[in-house]
Design an enzyme around this catalytic site. Structure first.
Site, short mmCIF file in Angstrom:
data_model
loop_
_atom_site.label_atom_id
_atom_site.label_comp_id
_atom_site.label_asym_id
_atom_site.label_seq_id
_atom_site.Cartn_x
_atom_site.Cartn_y
_atom_site.Cartn_z
N HIS A 10 0.83 -1.21 0.00
CA HIS A 10 0.00 0.00 0.00
C HIS A 10 0.87 1.27 0.00
O HIS A 10 0.46 2.31 0.50
CB HIS A 10 -0.98 0.01 1.18
CG HIS A 10 -2.07 -1.00 1.02
ND1 HIS A 10 -3.19 -0.77 0.26
CD2 HIS A 10 -2.17 -2.28 1.47
CE1 HIS A 10 -3.96 -1.86 0.28
NE2 HIS A 10 -3.36 -2.79 1.00
N THR A 11 2.05 1.14 -0.52
CA THR A 11 2.95 2.28 -0.63
C THR A 11 2.97 2.82 -2.06
O THR A 11 3.34 3.96 -2.28
CB THR A 11 4.39 1.87 -0.25
OG1 THR A 11 4.66 0.63 -0.87
CG2 THR A 11 4.53 1.71 1.26
N ASP A 12 2.57 1.98 -3.03
CA ASP A 12 2.75 2.40 -4.43
C ASP A 12 1.93 3.65 -4.76
O ASP A 12 2.45 4.62 -5.32
CB ASP A 12 2.51 1.26 -5.44
CG ASP A 12 1.19 0.54 -5.34
OD1 ASP A 12 0.40 0.86 -4.43
OD2 ASP A 12 0.94 -0.35 -6.18
N SER A 41 -12.24 -17.69 -22.70
CA SER A 41 -11.54 -17.98 -21.46
C SER A 41 -11.64 -19.47 -21.18
O SER A 41 -12.73 -19.99 -20.91
CB SER A 41 -12.17 -17.19 -20.30
OG SER A 41 -11.83 -17.82 -19.07
N GLY A 60 -4.11 -12.63 -4.02
CA GLY A 60 -3.16 -11.54 -3.79
C GLY A 60 -1.90 -11.68 -4.61
O GLY A 60 -0.87 -11.07 -4.32
N SER A 120 -5.09 -10.36 -12.05
CA SER A 120 -5.67 -9.38 -12.98
C SER A 120 -4.57 -8.57 -13.67
O SER A 120 -4.67 -8.31 -14.88
CB SER A 120 -6.69 -8.47 -12.28
OG SER A 120 -6.11 -7.81 -11.20
N ASP A 135 1.72 -3.92 -9.38
CA ASP A 135 1.44 -5.25 -9.94
C ASP A 135 1.77 -5.31 -11.43
O ASP A 135 2.40 -6.26 -11.90
CB ASP A 135 -0.03 -5.62 -9.73
CG ASP A 135 -0.43 -5.55 -8.26
OD1 ASP A 135 0.46 -5.45 -7.40
OD2 ASP A 135 -1.64 -5.57 -7.99
C1 GLA Z 1 -2.95 -4.36 -4.86
C2 GLA Z 1 -2.79 -3.19 -5.83
C3 GLA Z 1 -1.36 -2.65 -5.82
C4 GLA Z 1 -0.89 -2.37 -4.40
C5 GLA Z 1 -1.18 -3.56 -3.48
C6 GLA Z 1 -0.87 -3.26 -2.04
O1 GLA Z 1 -2.21 -5.46 -5.28
O2 GLA Z 1 -3.12 -3.59 -7.13
O3 GLA Z 1 -1.27 -1.51 -6.61
O4 GLA Z 1 -1.45 -1.19 -3.90
O5 GLA Z 1 -2.54 -3.97 -3.56
O6 GLA Z 1 0.48 -3.04 -1.86
#
Ligand code: GLA
Length: 381
Positions: free
Chosen positions: A33-35, A66, A121, A125, A169
């Site tokens: 959650h830093t991006d 798909s 996680g 996507s 991501d």
């Molecule tokens: C998801 C979001 C990323 C990032 C993470 C948390 O994967 O797509 O951009 O914010 O959560 O680090």
């Protein structure tokens, strides 16, 4: 499913041959959650991804199958052609975002499948977006650089999938390199590859196999809290552009101006920035104990301050701690999905067995286990 089967599926359905492309999912060692706060992330691509067979079809329509969902979808390339199927919107969004940047997209046929677990996680996507962004750029010789391809995937999430995500991501999926993690400064987009081969340790993901409802709206809400805290700090400190530019003293100054909730969110983000830098330094010294300690620190922050953990993830984190695992934390956006664990090789079997047993006794289903292999990013096969 494998790529040979994919090719024959393509042949059966569309008659002819397509070109094969793949893009991987990702792990993130630390920096969560830093991006979207202009901070650092430290991801790597993994050996699980999306595989697509694609050929231009000479029309202005996309025909997509798909294999995982056994669903077919056909759509045009104008804004009003947005498909109803959630999975097809990722492909549609990528096409639209490329067009919005002034490039012409042509119709194509495609069959695809993936082996990135959904909702775990690991960014299935982003793997899907990167696959199609990379493939269209190559097939149509558009000459878009990889940073812009990552932004195309990110805008797809924002504008067609309802998640106001950061860039981590898509960046990790496109830029991944076998055996290396990448430290990305999300404010400047400068990045550096770090060889990652922790001798005597394994990196393993424990998947809770739960994905909580409303994860996207809760994610967007976290982002709003951060932006709000940042606005208040920037009013006093104009040099602060992103929340990651701020320090705890600056946050304290605005404590009475923002909600307690926003304060806690910002406190986590500011702490996390330092943890990424500490981990990079520790890695250069081969000091995995510090790496692990910081991972636990992140888990604590994500659970108690940022509040994106859940019962199942906290449980796995506690089990890791009790087993003496070096580092463990919730990975990715949170609200379910995986923990990432740095575990000494000699402890691996006991840890996995204990975690499976205790988790199953408590939640009545087994967690899934994935050993991490750091692999290459998007490519043509
Ligand atoms: C998801 C979001 C990323 C990032 C993470 C948390 O994967 O797509 O951009 O914010 O959560 O680090």
């Amino acid at each position: 499913m494998n790529i040979e089967t994919l090719q024959s599926l393509f042949l059966q359905r569309f008659g002819g041959e397509g070109v094969l492309y793949t893009s991987p999912g990702r792990i993130n060692l630390i920096g969560e959650h830093t991006d979207y706060n202009g901070g650092f992330v430290f991801p790597g691509a993994i050996d699980k991804g999306i595989y697509a067979c694609i050929a231009l079809n000479g029309t202005d329509r996309v025909r997509a199958y798909s294999a995982d969902y056994d669903e077919f979808c056909e759509f045009g390339l104008r804004e009003e052609d947005k498909p109803a199927e959630a999975w097809a919107r990722y492909i549609f969004g990528v096409c639209r975002e490329i067009q919005k940047r002034g490039y012409a997209v042509q119709g194509f046929d495609t069959c695809f499948y993936g082996d990135v677990p959904l909702g775990a996680g690991m960014s299935s996507s982003a793997a899907l977006e990167s696959t199609f962004a990379f493939a269209l750029n190559d097939l149509l010789a558009l000459g878009i650089d990889k940073f812009e391809l990552a932004r195309i995937g990110q805008s797809t999430e924002h504008n067609y999938c309802g998640v106001k995500c950061g860039i981590m991501d898509q960046f990790a999926s496109l830029f991944g390199k076998a055996g290396h993690l990448m430290r990305l400064n999300c404010a400047t987009m400068e990045y550096e590859y770090f060889p990652f081969n922790p001798k005597g340790y394994k990196v393993v993901l424990l998947d809770t196999v739960v994905k909580h409802e409303l994860a996207s709206s809760a994610y967007n809400k976290r982002r709003e809290s951060c932006e709000n805290a940042c606005r208040h700090i920037a009013a006093r400190h104009p040099e602060v552009q992103y929340l990651s530019d701020a320090d705890m003293a600056m946050l304290e100054e605005v404590r009475d101006e923002i909600s307690d909730e926003d304060f806690l969110r910002a406190e986590y983000v500011i702490g996390e920035k330092q943890r990424v830098l500490d981990v990079c330094e520790a890695l250069e010294r081969g000091d995995y104990e510090t790496v692990g300690e910081k991972m636990y620190g992140t888990h604590h922050g994500m659970s108690k301050l940022y509040e994106v953990s859940c019962e199942e993830l906290d449980f796995l984190n506690d089990v890791a701690k009790e087993c003496g695992v070096t580092g463990s934390r919730v990975m990715g956006g949170g609200f379910g999905g995986c923990t990432i664990n740095l575990v000494k090789e000699e402890l691996y079997d006991t840890f996995i067995a204990t975690a499976k047993e205790l988790f199953t006794a408590r939640f009545h289903h087994s967690p899934k286990i994935y050993d991490v292999i750091i692999s290459d990013g998007s490519r043509k096969i």
